[in-house]
Design a protein around this motif. Structure first.
Motif, PDB file in Angstrom:
ATOM      1  N   GLU A  59      -5.681  -8.674  -1.116  1.00  0.00           N
ATOM      2  CA  GLU A  59      -4.388  -9.074  -1.680  1.00  0.00           C
ATOM      3  C   GLU A  59      -3.734  -7.919  -2.422  1.00  0.00           C
ATOM      4  N   GLN A  60      -4.532  -7.186  -3.213  1.00  0.00           N
ATOM      5  CA  GLN A  60      -3.957  -6.077  -3.973  1.00  0.00           C
ATOM      6  C   GLN A  60      -3.491  -4.963  -3.050  1.00  0.00           C
ATOM      7  N   ALA A  61      -4.221  -4.747  -1.973  1.00  0.00           N
ATOM      8  CA  ALA A  61      -3.806  -3.711  -1.024  1.00  0.00           C
ATOM      9  C   ALA A  61      -2.462  -4.083  -0.390  1.00  0.00           C
ATOM     10  N   ILE A  62      -2.324  -5.348   0.021  1.00  0.00           N
ATOM     11  CA  ILE A  62      -1.073  -5.789   0.669  1.00  0.00           C
ATOM     12  C   ILE A  62       0.072  -5.811  -0.344  1.00  0.00           C
ATOM     13  N   GLU A  63      -0.184  -6.364  -1.540  1.00  0.00           N
ATOM     14  CA  GLU A  63       0.843  -6.392  -2.585  1.00  0.00           C
ATOM     15  C   GLU A  63       1.283  -4.969  -2.932  1.00  0.00           C
ATOM     16  N   GLY A  64       0.327  -4.060  -3.027  1.00  0.00           N
ATOM     17  CA  GLY A  64       0.658  -2.671  -3.348  1.00  0.00           C
ATOM     18  C   GLY A  64       1.530  -2.042  -2.280  1.00  0.00           C
ATOM     19  N   PHE A  65       1.242  -2.364  -1.034  1.00  0.00           N
ATOM     20  CA  PHE A  65       2.052  -1.840   0.066  1.00  0.00           C
ATOM     21  C   PHE A  65       3.500  -2.339  -0.039  1.00  0.00           C
ATOM     22  N   LEU A  66       3.672  -3.646  -0.294  1.00  0.00           N
ATOM     23  CA  LEU A  66       5.020  -4.210  -0.393  1.00  0.00           C
ATOM     24  C   LEU A  66       5.746  -3.692  -1.638  1.00  0.00           C
ATOM     25  N   ASP A  67       5.018  -3.530  -2.748  1.00  0.00           N
ATOM     26  CA  ASP A  67       5.630  -2.948  -3.946  1.00  0.00           C
ATOM     27  C   ASP A  67       6.106  -1.532  -3.673  1.00  0.00           C
ATOM     28  N   SER A 123      14.724  -1.824  13.581  1.00  0.00           N
ATOM     29  CA  SER A 123      14.980  -0.743  14.536  1.00  0.00           C
ATOM     30  C   SER A 123      13.696   0.061  14.748  1.00  0.00           C
ATOM     31  N   PRO A 124      13.607   0.822  15.827  1.00  0.00           N
ATOM     32  CA  PRO A 124      12.423   1.687  16.023  1.00  0.00           C
ATOM     33  C   PRO A 124      12.200   2.631  14.850  1.00  0.00           C
ATOM     34  N   GLN A 125      13.294   3.185  14.281  1.00  0.00           N
ATOM     35  CA  GLN A 125      13.149   4.090  13.145  1.00  0.00           C
ATOM     36  C   GLN A 125      12.569   3.358  11.940  1.00  0.00           C
ATOM     37  N   CYS A 126      13.049   2.135  11.709  1.00  0.00           N
ATOM     38  CA  CYS A 126      12.552   1.343  10.582  1.00  0.00           C
ATOM     39  C   CYS A 126      11.070   1.036  10.768  1.00  0.00           C
ATOM     40  N   LEU A 127      10.692   0.696  11.986  1.00  0.00           N
ATOM     41  CA  LEU A 127       9.286   0.402  12.267  1.00  0.00           C
ATOM     42  C   LEU A 127       8.419   1.646  12.081  1.00  0.00           C
ATOM     43  N   TYR A 128       8.964   2.770  12.490  1.00  0.00           N
ATOM     44  CA  TYR A 128       8.243   4.040  12.286  1.00  0.00           C
ATOM     45  C   TYR A 128       8.042   4.304  10.793  1.00  0.00           C
ATOM     46  N   ASP A 129       9.108   4.073  10.007  1.00  0.00           N
ATOM     47  CA  ASP A 129       9.004   4.306   8.564  1.00  0.00           C
ATOM     48  C   ASP A 129       7.946   3.403   7.927  1.00  0.00           C
ATOM     49  N   LEU A 130       7.905   2.143   8.365  1.00  0.00           N
ATOM     50  CA  LEU A 130       6.896   1.224   7.828  1.00  0.00           C
ATOM     51  C   LEU A 130       5.482   1.700   8.170  1.00  0.00           C
ATOM     52  N   GLY A 131       5.305   2.165   9.394  1.00  0.00           N
ATOM     53  CA  GLY A 131       3.991   2.683   9.784  1.00  0.00           C
ATOM     54  C   GLY A 131       3.580   3.882   8.956  1.00  0.00           C
ATOM     55  N   GLU A 132       4.552   4.753   8.685  1.00  0.00           N
ATOM     56  CA  GLU A 132       4.252   5.931   7.860  1.00  0.00           C
ATOM     57  C   GLU A 132       3.824   5.513   6.455  1.00  0.00           C
ATOM     58  N   ILE A 133       4.525   4.511   5.897  1.00  0.00           N
ATOM     59  CA  ILE A 133       4.182   4.034   4.552  1.00  0.00           C
ATOM     60  C   ILE A 133       2.789   3.405   4.540  1.00  0.00           C
TER      61      ILE A 133
END
Length: 398
Positions: A59-67, A123-133
């Motif tokens: 939970e903390q890992a996922i919450e930290g990612f969204l934060d 968008s593909p760019q947005c998905l790429y950015d999420l993967g990078e994060i």
């Protein structure tokens, strides 16, 4: 701990974050199930406390990612994952299982994101950015866990070292400690109590004693009044070779094998052998007391041995030093190796006739004394001591 802002993070809309947050519960369950199915170390269905710990971590890992997405520049607290790393060390595991669980969780998260890309209009760019994060966040979690893991290991190692230091003090105490006290402290120090031990006295003439790399079951005491090691089961397989390799080129003495409660006795003998080595009575290098017991016994009370030598070697006192040396050498060989001139000559590498001549001189000097077994025994003690002192380089140069 601040997280560096990234322009890619700012491109993720607030609506996307809200949608992702709404699915935290389902993703958490999926990650936990995947981890417990594929990583045996985390499969403890009957351990409710451990299940809660795993859930909290996910939970903390996922919450930290969204934060991180929602507030790119906000400080991040690594302590929860440092704590998880410390917990892994306490469980006696390596970091491999934890790192595998993190990678697995990241793959599950990425899979869900790709499934949501269409409904969310990413968008593909947005998905790429999420993967990078995701992968940047994963690196930070792994670094925090590794820090906690190393902190815990260092603390445990330091505590074990302290306990083993106290154990060595107890084993070398006088009077000897009781078997129960030794067993209790050995267990607390994680040291398997052996049947026998041997103390090793280390030379410390320059005031500093560096301990070589040794197996973990060897107790070390470089700061003790007599710097030393304590080797368990010294007669066990490979132990002699281990000491030879580790102590090659150093002046050390290995005491006799004794029960653990008698370790102080082994160190005492080793210390005496080391001192005789420094004086040149015994050779330098790695000495084993068991190979020099006669010399150690003879030099246990040098004043008494000197008094004995003065009495028993008095018949030689009026001779020239070279004559004394030849006759003393011949008499000791005769006492040690038999009374045949041929055998004594072979030991001394001289002609038998030379030995017979010397033996006649000794009979004239000692008369009936050589027929007395008690006197012969005392003569051998005195002559062994004389031989050791004569062989000492310091004495020869005096």
């Amino acid at each position: 701990m601040a997280i560096k802002s990234d322009t890619s993070e700012s491109r993720i809309s607030t609506d996307v974050v809200k949608t992702l947050r709404s699915g935290i519960g389902r993703v958490t369950e999926e990650v936990i199930e995947e981890i417990q199915t594929r990583i045996p170390e985390y499969s403890r269905p009957s351990d409710q406390i451990y299940i809660k710990v795993v859930r909290m971590a996910v939970e903390q890992a996922i919450e930290g990612f969204l934060d991180r997405i929602e507030h790119p520049g906000a400080p991040w607290n690594p302590e929860p994952f440092r704590m998880i790393g410390r917990g892994e060390a306490a469980e006696g595991r390596s970091l491999e299982s934890l790192q595998a669980a993190m990678r697995l969780g990241a793959r599950v998260g990425w899979r869900r994101l790709t499934e949501l890309a269409g409904p969310l209009g990413l968008s593909p760019q947005c998905l790429y950015d999420l993967g990078e994060i995701i992968f940047l966040h994963l690196d930070q979690l792994a670094d925090a866990a590794a820090e906690g893991f190393e902190e815990a290991r260092a603390h445990v190692a330091g505590e074990i070292d302290r306990r083993r230091g106290r154990l060595l003090d107890l084993l070398l105490s006088r009077p000897p400690a009781g078997d129960e006290a030794i067993a209790d402290l050995a267990e607390a120090a994680g040291w398997r109590l052996p049947r026998t031990v041997a103390a090793v006295a280390l030379d410390d003439q320059h005031g500093t004693c560096r301990v070589p790399r040794l197996p973990s079951d060897v107790l070390t005491g470089p700061e003790r009044p007599v710097p030393c090691l304590l080797v368990p089961d010294p007669a066990g397989p490979g132990q002699a070779q281990m000491l030879e390799r580790a102590l090659r080129g150093r002046r050390v003495a290995v005491g006799p094998a004794v029960p653990p409660a008698s370790a102080a006795t082994s160190l005492r003998w080793a210390g005496e052998a080391l001192e005789l080595s420094r004086r040149g009575v015994l050779p330098r290098g790695l000495l084993r007391c068991e190979d020099h017991m006669a010399t150690l016994v003879v030099f246990k009370d040098e004043e008494l041995v000197s008094a004995l030598a003065e009495v028993r070697l008095a018949p030689l006192a009026h001779l020239r030093p070279t004559q004394q040396d030849r006759l003393a050498e011949t008499l000791l060989a005769w006492l040690r190796h038999g009374r045949g001139a041929g055998e004594v000559a072979a030991r001394l590498h001289v002609h038998p006739q030379t030995v017979r001549y010397r033996l006649r001189q000794l009979e004239e000097l000692y008369g009936d004394q050589l027929a007395d077994p008690d006197i012969r025994f005392e003569l051998e003690i005195a002559l062994r001591a004389r031989q050791a002192v004569t062989a000492c380089p310091a004495r020869r140069g005096a």
